[in-house]
Design an enzyme around this catalytic site. Structure first.
Site, PDB file in Angstrom:
ATOM      1  N   LYS A 123       0.840  -1.211   0.000  1.00 29.41           N
ATOM      2  CA  LYS A 123       0.000   0.000   0.000  1.00 29.41           C
ATOM      3  C   LYS A 123       0.876   1.261   0.000  1.00 29.41           C
ATOM      4  O   LYS A 123       0.677   2.158  -0.822  1.00 29.41           O
ATOM      5  CB  LYS A 123      -0.950  -0.017   1.218  1.00 29.41           C
ATOM      6  CG  LYS A 123      -1.912  -1.211   1.192  1.00 29.41           C
ATOM      7  CD  LYS A 123      -2.847  -1.232   2.368  1.00 29.41           C
ATOM      8  CE  LYS A 123      -2.197  -1.525   3.697  1.00 29.41           C
ATOM      9  NZ  LYS A 123      -1.560  -2.865   3.761  1.00 29.41           N
ATOM     10  N   THR A 124       1.862   1.298   0.896  1.00 35.23           N
ATOM     11  CA  THR A 124       2.771   2.456   0.940  1.00 35.23           C
ATOM     12  C   THR A 124       3.540   2.553  -0.369  1.00 35.23           C
ATOM     13  O   THR A 124       3.733   3.637  -0.925  1.00 35.23           O
ATOM     14  CB  THR A 124       3.768   2.296   2.118  1.00 35.23           C
ATOM     15  OG1 THR A 124       3.044   1.923   3.282  1.00 35.23           O
ATOM     16  CG2 THR A 124       4.551   3.566   2.357  1.00 35.23           C
ATOM     17  N   ASP A 174      -1.639   6.326   6.522  1.00 37.86           N
ATOM     18  CA  ASP A 174      -1.655   4.896   6.814  1.00 37.86           C
ATOM     19  C   ASP A 174      -2.659   4.641   7.939  1.00 37.86           C
ATOM     20  O   ASP A 174      -2.927   5.542   8.740  1.00 37.86           O
ATOM     21  CB  ASP A 174      -0.231   4.495   7.263  1.00 37.86           C
ATOM     22  CG  ASP A 174       0.037   3.024   7.043  1.00 37.86           C
ATOM     23  OD1 ASP A 174      -0.833   2.332   6.480  1.00 37.86           O
ATOM     24  OD2 ASP A 174       1.122   2.555   7.426  1.00 37.86           O
ATOM     25  N   THR A 213      -5.895  -1.708   6.771  1.00 39.40           N
ATOM     26  CA  THR A 213      -5.925  -3.170   6.824  1.00 39.40           C
ATOM     27  C   THR A 213      -7.349  -3.621   7.145  1.00 39.40           C
ATOM     28  O   THR A 213      -7.624  -4.813   7.171  1.00 39.40           O
ATOM     29  CB  THR A 213      -4.981  -3.680   7.928  1.00 39.40           C
ATOM     30  OG1 THR A 213      -5.246  -2.923   9.118  1.00 39.40           O
ATOM     31  CG2 THR A 213      -3.527  -3.502   7.542  1.00 39.40           C
ATOM     32  N   ARG A 234       6.655  -8.105   2.036  1.00 37.42           N
ATOM     33  CA  ARG A 234       7.504  -7.713   3.183  1.00 37.42           C
ATOM     34  C   ARG A 234       8.101  -8.933   3.861  1.00 37.42           C
ATOM     35  O   ARG A 234       9.254  -8.935   4.274  1.00 37.42           O
ATOM     36  CB  ARG A 234       6.714  -6.878   4.194  1.00 37.42           C
ATOM     37  CG  ARG A 234       7.600  -6.451   5.372  1.00 37.42           C
ATOM     38  CD  ARG A 234       6.890  -5.594   6.394  1.00 37.42           C
ATOM     39  NE  ARG A 234       6.593  -4.292   5.867  1.00 37.42           N
ATOM     40  CZ  ARG A 234       5.406  -3.683   6.015  1.00 37.42           C
ATOM     41  NH1 ARG A 234       4.435  -4.283   6.669  1.00 37.42           N
ATOM     42  NH2 ARG A 234       5.208  -2.489   5.517  1.00 37.42           N
TER      43      ARG A 234
HETATM   44  P1  ADP Z   1       2.107  -1.914   3.251  1.00 39.17           P
HETATM   45  O1  ADP Z   1       2.120  -0.414   3.144  1.00 39.17           O
HETATM   46  O2  ADP Z   1       0.947  -2.543   2.516  1.00 39.17           O
HETATM   47  O3  ADP Z   1       2.211  -2.415   4.673  1.00 39.17           O
HETATM   48  P2  ADP Z   1       4.652  -1.721   1.874  1.00 39.17           P
HETATM   49  O4  ADP Z   1       4.271  -0.945   0.672  1.00 39.17           O
HETATM   50  O5  ADP Z   1       5.372  -0.974   2.966  1.00 39.17           O
HETATM   51  O6  ADP Z   1       3.395  -2.484   2.484  1.00 39.17           O
HETATM   52  O7  ADP Z   1       5.540  -2.953   1.370  1.00 39.17           O
HETATM   53  C1  ADP Z   1       6.544  -3.541   2.179  1.00 39.17           C
HETATM   54  C2  ADP Z   1       7.743  -3.889   1.319  1.00 39.17           C
HETATM   55  O8  ADP Z   1       7.380  -4.954   0.449  1.00 39.17           O
HETATM   56  C3  ADP Z   1       8.217  -2.761   0.409  1.00 39.17           C
HETATM   57  O9  ADP Z   1       9.267  -2.036   0.983  1.00 39.17           O
HETATM   58  C4  ADP Z   1       8.708  -3.459  -0.814  1.00 39.17           C
HETATM   59  O10 ADP Z   1      10.080  -3.765  -0.697  1.00 39.17           O
HETATM   60  C5  ADP Z   1       7.934  -4.744  -0.836  1.00 39.17           C
HETATM   61  N1  ADP Z   1       6.846  -4.704  -1.815  1.00 39.17           N
HETATM   62  C6  ADP Z   1       5.542  -4.470  -1.554  1.00 39.17           C
HETATM   63  N2  ADP Z   1       4.809  -4.565  -2.666  1.00 39.17           N
HETATM   64  C7  ADP Z   1       5.668  -4.858  -3.662  1.00 39.17           C
HETATM   65  C8  ADP Z   1       5.494  -5.111  -5.073  1.00 39.17           C
HETATM   66  N3  ADP Z   1       4.286  -5.090  -5.639  1.00 39.17           N
HETATM   67  N4  ADP Z   1       6.592  -5.375  -5.819  1.00 39.17           N
HETATM   68  C9  ADP Z   1       7.801  -5.431  -5.218  1.00 39.17           C
HETATM   69  N5  ADP Z   1       8.025  -5.215  -3.897  1.00 39.17           N
HETATM   70  C10 ADP Z   1       6.965  -4.953  -3.128  1.00 39.17           C
END
Ligand code: ADP
Length: 357
Positions: free
Chosen positions: A82-83, A127, A176, A235
């Site tokens: 998401k981030t 977030d 989430t 992650r």
């Molecule tokens: P969320 O915000 O959903 O908790 P993040 O965007 O922080 O998740 O993702 C965590 C890590 O996972 C990122 O730093 C990245 O390295 C990896 N990641 C997430 N989505 C992808 C994707 N679609 N392709 C490659 N790496 C990804």
């Protein structure tokens, strides 16, 4: 998790995160290295093809019309991107991305500096937006609709309201728990996307790319092995890769991450063949031994395990539900026959119990 930072868009920005390999202890919840491996543009994002295709249309249309992006809501379990997507969208638009979170915005005044700092077309990423208190949520409605805020100065009879105009910018909300969002807030997001767990092939690709970024080598088999134990979550894949790299550095003469290294490294970490960790198995075992297989309330399970129910709901249950190991019923959580089988146990034979399975 409260985060405050500003990312300045633009393809040539250097990531000033910690250097590769600077983390010694493995911590599955450690997000400090996320930035280092985070894809920069939408082209680098692996998987979630349909979501990315739709976001690409939204992005191109906004660019062609020279308008800011519409407000965007991303939902899905932690660590699915998401981030990453919010930051990639800002970077593609060449705009700044401010980052904060629901729990950090306890009163309207906490939001004010983000609003006044928001440049034309920029992105404000919030977030855990489901954790905004109602007062902040109400304050945000006119922001999202008309790009204005009403600020009340003074109290009682001398109170007056100042109406402040803001630049047109984009709120990207991440959650989430989309079910916890109020309908008025949800409806103010023009685009809503749900992120699902990743396919193993996509996770393998992420492992291979990130191994290169971390200047280490994996084999076809070891990348696949890491991917299949990552619970569909990038992650987790990144965290397991880092651990395997540390393990290989210590145990392999050339530090290569082979299939054998992954097996030994993950056995030491108590991650099983499906990617379940000790806490996941303890959750299943608690339902079996304390609650006779269920139904058991989430709070009761959390108290028994001494783990916050929110953590269980966000980080443990989504993947167990996806595996079909538990069911959520109106009366509580129930372990399924395959959940029991995963623990190496069999469904009880008693007539009262059999209906559960
Ligand atoms: P969320 O915000 O959903 O908790 P993040 O965007 O922080 O998740 O993702 C965590 C890590 O996972 C990122 O730093 C990245 O390295 C990896 N990641 C997430 N989505 C992808 C994707 N679609 N392709 C490659 N790496 C990804």
């Amino acid at each position: 998790m409260a985060r405050h930072k500003v990312f300045q868009g633009g393809p040539d920005d250097e990531d000033d995160g910690p250097p590769a390999g600077s983390g010694s202890a493995f911590n599955p919840d450690d997000e400090q290295f996320d930035d280092e491996l985070r894809p920069q543009g939408l082209d680098e994002v692996v998987g979630q093809r349909k979501v990315v295709e739709r976001l690409r249309i939204v992005l191109d249309a906004a660019r062609m019309r020279k308008e800011p992006l519409g407000h965007l809501l991303l939902d899905g379990p932690p660590g699915l991107g998401k981030t990453t997507l919010a930051m990639a969208m800002a970077r593609e638009m060449g705009v700044e991305c401010q980052i904060t979170s629901g729990p950090a915005l306890q009163a309207p005044k906490d939001l004010l500096s983000y609003l006044t700092n928001a440049a034309q077309g920029s992105v404000l990423f919030i977030d855990e937006i489901h954790r905004l208190p109602p007062t902040v949520e109400e304050f945000i409605y006119p922001v999202m609709e008309d790009f204005r805020v009403d600020i009340v100065l003074g109290e009682g009879l001398s109170a007056r309201t100042i109406n402040m105009k803001l630049k047109r910018f984009t709120i990207v909300g991440a959650t989430t728990r989309s079910g916890m969002l109020t309908a008025p807030l949800r409806d103010r997001f023009v685009v809503r996307e749900h992120l699902d767990f990743y396919e193993i092939d996509d996770l393998s690709e992420i492992v291979r790319r990130n191994a290169l970024k971390l200047r280490t080598t994996t084999t076809e088999d070891s990348a696949l092995q890491l991917a299949s134990r990552s619970r569909g979550t990038p992650r987790k894949a990144n965290n397991l890769l880092r651990w395997a790299r540390d393990f290989a550095t210590v145990h392999e003469p050339e530090g290569r991450i082979t299939d054998e290294v992954v097996k030994r490294a993950l056995a030491m970490l108590e991650v099983d063949h499906l990617g379940l960790e000790a806490q996941d198995r303890r959750y299943l075992q608690t339902i079996v031994s304390v609650f006779s297989g269920g139904p058991a309330g989430l709070n009761a399970i959390g108290h028994t395990m001494n783990v916050p129910p929110d953590t269980l709901e966000d980080e443990v249950e989504p993947f167990l539900l996806q595996c079909g190991f538990i069911q959520r019923t109106p009366r509580g959580r129930v372990i399924t026959a395959s959940g029991l089988e995963h623990l190496g146990q069999h469904p009880p034979k008693g007539p009262g119990q059999r209906e559960l399975f």
